[in-house]
Design a protein around this motif. Structure first.
Motif, short mmCIF file in Angstrom:
data_model
loop_
_atom_site.label_atom_id
_atom_site.label_comp_id
_atom_site.label_asym_id
_atom_site.label_seq_id
_atom_site.Cartn_x
_atom_site.Cartn_y
_atom_site.Cartn_z
N MET A 79 0.80 -1.21 0.00
CA MET A 79 0.00 0.00 0.00
C MET A 79 0.84 1.27 0.00
SD MET A 79 -3.05 -1.10 2.65
CE MET A 79 -3.85 0.49 2.54
N ARG A 184 1.50 2.75 -18.93
CA ARG A 184 0.85 3.47 -17.83
C ARG A 184 0.68 4.95 -18.17
NH1 ARG A 184 2.76 1.05 -11.94
NH2 ARG A 184 2.39 -1.15 -12.43
N LYS A 195 -11.11 12.31 -15.81
CA LYS A 195 -10.91 12.56 -14.38
C LYS A 195 -11.06 14.04 -14.06
CE LYS A 195 -7.78 8.69 -13.44
NZ LYS A 195 -6.39 8.30 -13.07
N CYS A 239 -14.94 1.69 -3.91
CA CYS A 239 -13.62 2.20 -4.33
C CYS A 239 -12.51 1.67 -3.42
CB CYS A 239 -13.62 3.72 -4.33
SG CYS A 239 -14.69 4.47 -5.58
N VAL A 240 -12.77 1.67 -2.11
CA VAL A 240 -11.78 1.16 -1.16
C VAL A 240 -11.54 -0.33 -1.40
CG1 VAL A 240 -11.30 0.72 1.28
CG2 VAL A 240 -12.27 2.90 0.57
N ILE A 242 -11.90 -2.03 -4.21
CA ILE A 242 -11.13 -2.22 -5.45
C ILE A 242 -9.65 -1.92 -5.21
CG2 ILE A 242 -10.77 -1.34 -7.79
CD1 ILE A 242 -13.79 -0.90 -7.97
N TYR A 243 -9.39 -0.83 -4.48
CA TYR A 243 -8.00 -0.47 -4.18
C TYR A 243 -7.32 -1.56 -3.36
CZ TYR A 243 -4.06 1.91 -1.99
OH TYR A 243 -2.81 2.23 -1.54
N MET A 244 -7.99 -2.09 -2.35
CA MET A 244 -7.42 -3.13 -1.50
C MET A 244 -7.18 -4.41 -2.30
SD MET A 244 -6.87 -1.82 1.45
CE MET A 244 -6.65 -3.28 2.48
N PHE A 246 -6.44 -4.72 -5.54
CA PHE A 246 -5.31 -4.62 -6.46
C PHE A 246 -3.99 -4.33 -5.75
CE2 PHE A 246 -8.71 -4.00 -9.59
CZ PHE A 246 -8.27 -4.87 -10.58
N THR A 247 -4.02 -3.96 -4.49
CA THR A 247 -2.78 -3.73 -3.76
C THR A 247 -2.47 -4.90 -2.82
OG1 THR A 247 -4.04 -2.43 -2.12
CG2 THR A 247 -2.90 -1.22 -3.87
#
Length: 424
Positions: A79, A184, A195, A239-240, A242-244, A246-247
């Motif tokens: 993270m 990237r 965005k 969102c949290v 998805i972030y967790m 992929f990390t």
């Protein structure tokens, strides 16, 4: 001979544990790595008669590889303690250049440890120096930092160490890093305007509502789904999550195995992922074969280097069929992991005795194809994001003018010339 207890992940992504004999920790780790196991933890087993079993905790810890906890590597490290790709690319490329120039490994590592601008990577490189001075390969040190070095990086370096082409392995990794950075940047460029539009709309609507509420009757405001608290009550945890995933989640080999398997089934994207994996497999196989590494070991190391856990699990057991007398093309065909084109090229190279050159050409072809497809995916993703943002803005505009004209009609029917009714 001491006994070592280990916990590892096999080619199928399953957790396994057991014991292994070895005259040293390095020999035990090497034996397990040759079996296709990704070591999570290994240490001296406290068994009767083991000459190392009487060591104190402090002493035995010096014999243990992988002392870093799961939280340090796969949670905190994944993270907030990662190393930028540019720094890794610099390290791989500079190390390869220094090796080509004949600079000793320890001196190269000492120099690069002081040159890198990332504190985490600098400390890791200094640890590499200690491993090399103790007679251990660099790949063993890399394996301790999964949040910095992916399985692909570790596998390619290990293949280079066993095949005698360390310089080539690091050069290849630098090229992969450069390609990854380009992709990237492409995605960032494609996603910049969507965005910016979303972020600006939230700021503008919140500011407009603050001004309207200051001068207009209470309740009069502009409606937007992203300015509603109820939206973020649901969208925030998503969102949290998805972030967790992929990390932290992708740091788990079993989760990555399932994810890689899913990606291969996605239309268009799956073909691109497979092409990338086949390119990495072919290039590693070709270099190992040219270096004189035994063919079964070539398949194992090339499978580790393909970068896809599902395809790795399909390819890795194929080495056993070679030991039973099957040809290379028959062995790889039995895995159902490679395309007919690749199998035909392997068969041609096998019959002509020019397999290393054939596989290298195949890798170059698929690297070019996968790069083109990845760039196309980036453009498609950007256009899709713009369309979604357009729908979002359209909803706000339709909602605003619908409420506005509805308020005008109501005011006209009632004969009220004052403020219009609220927009929501």
């Amino acid at each position: 001979m001491p006994t070592f207890e280990y916990t590892a992940v096999n080619a199928e992504g399953q957790s396994v544990s057991g014991t292994v004999l070895g005259s040293s920790l390095d020999q035990a780790v090497g034996s397990l790595s040759r079996q296709g196991l990704q070591i999570e933890k290994i240490g001296v087993a406290a068994t009767t008669g083991d000459p190392l079993s009487g060591l104190s905790t402090a002493e035995s810890s010096r014999h243990i590889m992988g002392e870093r906890s799961y939280v340090a590597t796969s949670v905190v490290g994944a993270m907030i303690d990662k190393v930028p790709l540019k720094e890794l690319m610099f390290f791989f490329r500079q190390f390869a250049t220094m090796q080509k120039a004949g600079v000793p490994v320890v001196q190269s590592l000492d120099t690069l440890a002081t040159q890198t601008r990332d504190g985490k990577l600098s400390g890791v490189i200094k640890e590499f120096t200690k491993h090399v001075e103790a007679g251990r390969p660099i790949s063993y040190g890399m394996q301790r930092y999964p949040e910095v070095f992916s399985p692909l990086m570790v596998s390619l370096v290990r293949a280079g160490e066993e095949g005698g082409f360390v310089e080539g392995a690091f050069t290849q990794l630098a090229a992969y890093m450069e390609q990854e950075i380009e992709l990237r940047n492409l995605y960032r460029k494609a996603m910049f305007m969507p965005k910016l539009t979303i972020f600006s709309s939230i700021i503008i609507i919140l500011a407009a509502n603050a001004i309207i509420n200051a001068v207009a009757p209470e309740g009069m405001r502009i409606w937007s789904p992203l300015t509603q608290p109820i939206t973020w009550l649901y969208l925030g945890p998503i969102c949290v999550g998805i972030y967790m995933f992929f990390t932290v989640g992708m740091a788990n080999p079993r989760i990555k195995y399932g994810w890689d398997r899913f990606l291969l089934k996605v239309p268009y994207l799956g073909v691109t992922v497979r092409q990338l994996a086949m390119a990495k497999f072919g290039r590693a196989f070709g270099v190992l074969y040219a270096g004189g590494v035994a063919i079964p070991r070539c398949i194992e190391l090339a499978a580790d280097a393909c970068g896809n856990e599902f395809m790795r699990a399909e390819l890795h057991p194929a080495s056993k069929r070679l030991e039973e007398g099957s040809t290379i093309s028959e062995t790889l065909a039995s895995t159902n992991a490679l395309s007919p084109i690749v199998l035909d090229m392997v068969h041609t190279g096998e019959t002509t005795g020019n397999m290393d050159a054939m596989l290298t050409k195949m890798a170059e072809f698929y690297e070019g194809e996968s790069k083109v497809r990845s760039e196309q995916l980036g453009r498609v993703a950007g256009v899709t994001a713009i369309v979604i943002v357009g729908i979002y803005v359209g909803i706000i505009v339709v909602k605003f003018w619908g409420a506005f004209y509805g308020g005008v009609s109501s005011a006209g029917a009632s004969g009220d010339g004052g403020w219009l009714p609220p927009f929501v």
